[in-house]
Design a protein around this motif. Structure first.
Motif, PDB file in Angstrom:
ATOM      1  N   ALA A 163       0.833  -1.203   0.000  1.00 19.25           N
ATOM      2  CA  ALA A 163       0.000   0.000   0.000  1.00 19.25           C
ATOM      3  C   ALA A 163       0.868   1.254   0.000  1.00 19.25           C
ATOM      4  N   PHE A 164       1.892   1.263   0.822  1.00 20.22           N
ATOM      5  CA  PHE A 164       2.792   2.410   0.865  1.00 20.22           C
ATOM      6  C   PHE A 164       3.481   2.610  -0.476  1.00 20.22           C
ATOM      7  N   LEU A 165       3.992   1.523  -1.055  1.00 19.67           N
ATOM      8  CA  LEU A 165       4.675   1.606  -2.342  1.00 19.67           C
ATOM      9  C   LEU A 165       3.739   2.118  -3.429  1.00 19.67           C
ATOM     10  N   GLN A 166       2.549   1.561  -3.493  1.00 20.53           N
ATOM     11  CA  GLN A 166       1.631   1.943  -4.562  1.00 20.53           C
ATOM     12  C   GLN A 166       1.143   3.376  -4.404  1.00 20.53           C
ATOM     13  N   ILE A 167       0.670   3.740  -3.237  1.00 24.05           N
ATOM     14  CA  ILE A 167       0.051   5.054  -3.066  1.00 24.05           C
ATOM     15  C   ILE A 167       1.110   6.157  -3.000  1.00 24.05           C
ATOM     16  N   VAL A 168       2.059   6.034  -2.083  1.00 23.59           N
ATOM     17  CA  VAL A 168       3.058   7.093  -1.917  1.00 23.59           C
ATOM     18  C   VAL A 168       4.004   7.140  -3.111  1.00 23.59           C
ATOM     19  N   GLY A 169       4.430   5.981  -3.591  1.00 23.71           N
ATOM     20  CA  GLY A 169       5.326   5.956  -4.748  1.00 23.71           C
ATOM     21  C   GLY A 169       4.699   6.557  -5.995  1.00 23.71           C
ATOM     22  N   LEU A 227       2.156   8.742  -6.027  1.00 18.28           N
ATOM     23  CA  LEU A 227       1.973  10.180  -5.785  1.00 18.28           C
ATOM     24  C   LEU A 227       3.278  10.944  -6.008  1.00 18.28           C
ATOM     25  N   LEU A 228       4.390  10.404  -5.526  1.00 17.20           N
ATOM     26  CA  LEU A 228       5.679  11.061  -5.730  1.00 17.20           C
ATOM     27  C   LEU A 228       6.082  11.045  -7.200  1.00 17.20           C
ATOM     28  N   ALA A 229       5.888   9.926  -7.878  1.00 17.19           N
ATOM     29  CA  ALA A 229       6.265   9.835  -9.289  1.00 17.19           C
ATOM     30  C   ALA A 229       5.428  10.755 -10.159  1.00 17.19           C
ATOM     31  N   SER A 230       4.202  11.020  -9.768  1.00 21.18           N
ATOM     32  CA  SER A 230       3.358  11.900 -10.577  1.00 21.18           C
ATOM     33  C   SER A 230       3.732  13.366 -10.402  1.00 21.18           C
ATOM     34  N   ARG A 231       4.491  13.693  -9.363  1.00 19.21           N
ATOM     35  CA  ARG A 231       4.871  15.078  -9.103  1.00 19.21           C
ATOM     36  C   ARG A 231       6.234  15.447  -9.686  1.00 19.21           C
ATOM     37  N   VAL A 232       6.963  14.478 -10.228  1.00 20.64           N
ATOM     38  CA  VAL A 232       8.330  14.699 -10.682  1.00 20.64           C
ATOM     39  C   VAL A 232       8.338  15.322 -12.071  1.00 20.64           C
ATOM     40  N   LEU A 233       9.176  16.331 -12.248  1.00 16.43           N
ATOM     41  CA  LEU A 233       9.425  16.914 -13.562  1.00 16.43           C
ATOM     42  C   LEU A 233      10.619  16.202 -14.175  1.00 16.43           C
ATOM     43  N   VAL A 234      10.502  15.807 -15.429  1.00 14.24           N
ATOM     44  CA  VAL A 234      11.569  15.077 -16.088  1.00 14.24           C
ATOM     45  C   VAL A 234      11.898  15.778 -17.394  1.00 14.24           C
ATOM     46  N   GLY A 235      13.168  15.871 -17.717  1.00 11.58           N
ATOM     47  CA  GLY A 235      13.565  16.402 -19.013  1.00 11.58           C
ATOM     48  C   GLY A 235      14.617  17.482 -18.895  1.00 11.58           C
ATOM     49  N   PRO A 236      15.169  17.909 -20.053  1.00 10.90           N
ATOM     50  CA  PRO A 236      16.194  18.948 -20.036  1.00 10.90           C
ATOM     51  C   PRO A 236      15.588  20.301 -19.692  1.00 10.90           C
ATOM     52  N   GLY A 237      16.356  21.101 -19.007  1.00  5.81           N
ATOM     53  CA  GLY A 237      15.892  22.431 -18.655  1.00  5.81           C
ATOM     54  C   GLY A 237      14.922  22.436 -17.493  1.00  5.81           C
ATOM     55  N   VAL A 238      14.718  21.304 -16.877  1.00  4.35           N
ATOM     56  CA  VAL A 238      13.796  21.202 -15.762  1.00  4.35           C
ATOM     57  C   VAL A 238      14.579  21.419 -14.477  1.00  4.35           C
ATOM     58  N   GLY A 239      13.982  22.038 -13.541  1.00  2.00           N
ATOM     59  CA  GLY A 239      14.644  22.267 -12.258  1.00  2.00           C
ATOM     60  C   GLY A 239      15.615  23.421 -12.356  1.00  2.00           C
ATOM     61  N   THR A 240      16.894  23.134 -12.122  1.00  4.26           N
ATOM     62  CA  THR A 240      17.898  24.197 -12.136  1.00  4.26           C
ATOM     63  C   THR A 240      18.638  24.282 -13.457  1.00  4.26           C
ATOM     64  N   PRO A 256      -9.470  13.178  -7.666  1.00  7.30           N
ATOM     65  CA  PRO A 256     -10.059  12.270  -6.688  1.00  7.30           C
ATOM     66  C   PRO A 256     -10.345  10.881  -7.253  1.00  7.30           C
ATOM     67  N   LEU A 257     -10.716  10.813  -8.526  1.00 10.90           N
ATOM     68  CA  LEU A 257     -10.993   9.509  -9.129  1.00 10.90           C
ATOM     69  C   LEU A 257      -9.721   8.669  -9.226  1.00 10.90           C
ATOM     70  N   ALA A 258      -8.627   9.266  -9.638  1.00 16.03           N
ATOM     71  CA  ALA A 258      -7.354   8.546  -9.740  1.00 16.03           C
ATOM     72  C   ALA A 258      -6.879   8.077  -8.374  1.00 16.03           C
ATOM     73  N   ILE A 259      -6.980   8.934  -7.376  1.00 15.26           N
ATOM     74  CA  ILE A 259      -6.571   8.543  -6.018  1.00 15.26           C
ATOM     75  C   ILE A 259      -7.504   7.463  -5.483  1.00 15.26           C
ATOM     76  N   GLY A 260      -8.786   7.549  -5.828  1.00 12.91           N
ATOM     77  CA  GLY A 260      -9.730   6.506  -5.430  1.00 12.91           C
ATOM     78  C   GLY A 260      -9.366   5.155  -6.019  1.00 12.91           C
ATOM     79  N   PHE A 261      -8.948   5.148  -7.286  1.00 14.45           N
ATOM     80  CA  PHE A 261      -8.509   3.889  -7.903  1.00 14.45           C
ATOM     81  C   PHE A 261      -7.256   3.349  -7.216  1.00 14.45           C
ATOM     82  N   LEU A 262      -6.312   4.225  -6.890  1.00 12.98           N
ATOM     83  CA  LEU A 262      -5.093   3.777  -6.206  1.00 12.98           C
ATOM     84  C   LEU A 262      -5.410   3.135  -4.859  1.00 12.98           C
TER      85      LEU A 262
END
Length: 148
Positions: free
Chosen positions: A33-39, A41-54, A77-83
Motif C-alpha cells: 500500500a505504501f509503495l503503490q500510493i506514496v510511490g 503520488l511522488l512519481a506523478s509530481r516529478v518533472l523530467v527532461g532537459p531544462g527542468v529544475g535548475t 479524486p478519481l485517480a486517487i480513489g482507484f489507487l
C-alpha cells in the motif's frame, strides 16, 4: 484430540494465532500500500527532461538526452480513489483470490485510463497476481496478466 486454538474457538484465550493471522492478512499489505500510493503520488509530481529544475547545472538525473520535459500529472479524486481501492481489497486475497484479482485489475486499468500512469501503480495487482497464482488459479492469472 488437537488442542490448537483457532479463530472459531471463542473459549480460547491464546490470541497469538489471531494476531498472526491478522498480520498475514493486513500487515503484509502495508508495504504494498505504501509503495503503490506514496510511490505513485511522488512519481506523478516529478518533472523530467532537459531544462527542468535548475537547468544544465542541476542534479545529474536532470542531465540526459530526453527529447522534451514531461510535466507532472495532476491526480484527481478519481485517480486517487482507484489507487486506494486497489489496495483496500488486498486483505481478502486469501479468502477470495479471484475476486480480489479482478477488482485490482479493474482498479489498475481504471487508473491507467484516467491519468497518464507513472510510478508503481501496479503494486497491488502484482500482489494479487502472485497470490492467485500460488492459490492455483493459473488461468485467471494468465488471462488477467494478458489483459493488463
Amino acid at each position: 484430540m488437537d488442542t490448537t486454538p483457532t479463530l472459531a474457538d471463542p473459549a480460547s484465550d491464546d490470541t497469538r494465532w489471531v494476531g498472526r493471522r491478522r498480520f498475514a492478512r493486513v500487515g503484509r499489505v502495508l508495504p504494498v500500500a505504501f509503495l503503490q500510493i506514496v510511490g505513485t503520488l511522488l512519481a506523478s509530481r516529478v518533472l523530467v527532461g532537459p531544462g527542468v529544475g535548475t537547468g544544465p547545472a542541476g542534479p545529474p538525473w536532470t542531465r540526459h538526452a530526453f527529447s522534451g520535459a514531461v510535466d507532472p500529472v495532476h491526480l484527481g479524486p478519481l485517480a486517487i480513489g482507484f489507487l486506494v481501492a486497489g489496495v483496500v481489497v488486498l486483505p481478502w486475497r486469501w479468502r477470495w483470490p479471484r475476486s480480489v484479482l479482478l477488482l485490482t485489475l479493474a482498479t489498475t486499468i481504471g487508473y491507467a485510463l484516467v491519468v497518464s500512469p507513472r510510478g508503481p501503480f501496479v503494486a497491488a495487482l502484482t500482489m494479487a497476481l502472485a497470490n492467485a497464482w500460488l492459490r492455483g488459479h493459473r488461468w485467471w492469472v494468465l488471462a488477467s496478466a494478458a489483459l493488463a
